[in-house]
Write a protein that holds these residues in place. Structure first.
Motif: not given
Length: 159
Positions: A70-88
């Motif tokens: 289970r994703p107990t260390e982070g949330r979907s919003s974290s992944i969305e932020f990582y996605k946005k940051a790396i995409s930049y």
């Protein structure tokens, strides 16, 4: 965008850079300095599989979670932020990932989008990490706190 195709995009988003450096350090098993400039060749070498494994590591605590994890260390919003940051910083950031040619923006791949959906499903089922969202108190909540504070024994009611 930047003029030199071998030079990383200028840094107007320091938090984005820290995500990129953390990801690249994890991927390459090398501790890059926080101000490291990655050239386009390095950025183009990022694959959706690498990115997904890192996001899983960040959210699940393991790079390759099993069906019972289970994703107990982070949330979907974290992944969305990582996605946005790396995409930049992606040289082809506006182009969706083409799995046949291995080109485009790896953050715009089905692997990453499917992972976000999977983590969101876990959150809805209350099987994911707890939300850390903060909000202002409602008026009735504030009044309750005042009432509790005013009724405490030994409260000095000098006004």
């Amino acid at each position: 965008r930047h003029d030199d195709p071998g030079e990383m995009r200028s840094d107007h988003q320091p938090r984005y850079r820290s995500v990129l450096v953390e990801f690249m350090s994890w991927r390459d098993d090398t501790e890059y300095p926080k101000d490291h400039n990655f050239i386009d060749e390095e950025l183009r070498s990022i694959t959706p599989v690498q990115l997904k494994r890192w996001c899983c590591f960040k959210c699940y605590g393991v790079a390759d979670p099993g069906p019972d994890d289970r994703p107990t260390e982070g949330r979907s919003s974290s992944i969305e932020f990582y996605k946005k940051a790396i995409s930049y910083y992606q040289p082809n950031r506006l182009i969706s990932w083409n799995s046949r040619s291995g080109e485009g923006n790896p953050t715009r791949s089905t692997e990453i989008n499917d992972l976000i959906k999977k983590v969101k499903k876990s959150e809805v089922k209350k099987e994911g990490a707890a939300s850390k969202v903060r909000r202002a108190l409602e008026k009735d909540e504030f009044e309750q706190i005042l009432e509790i504070a005013n009724n405490r024994q030994g409260y000095d009611k000098r006004v």
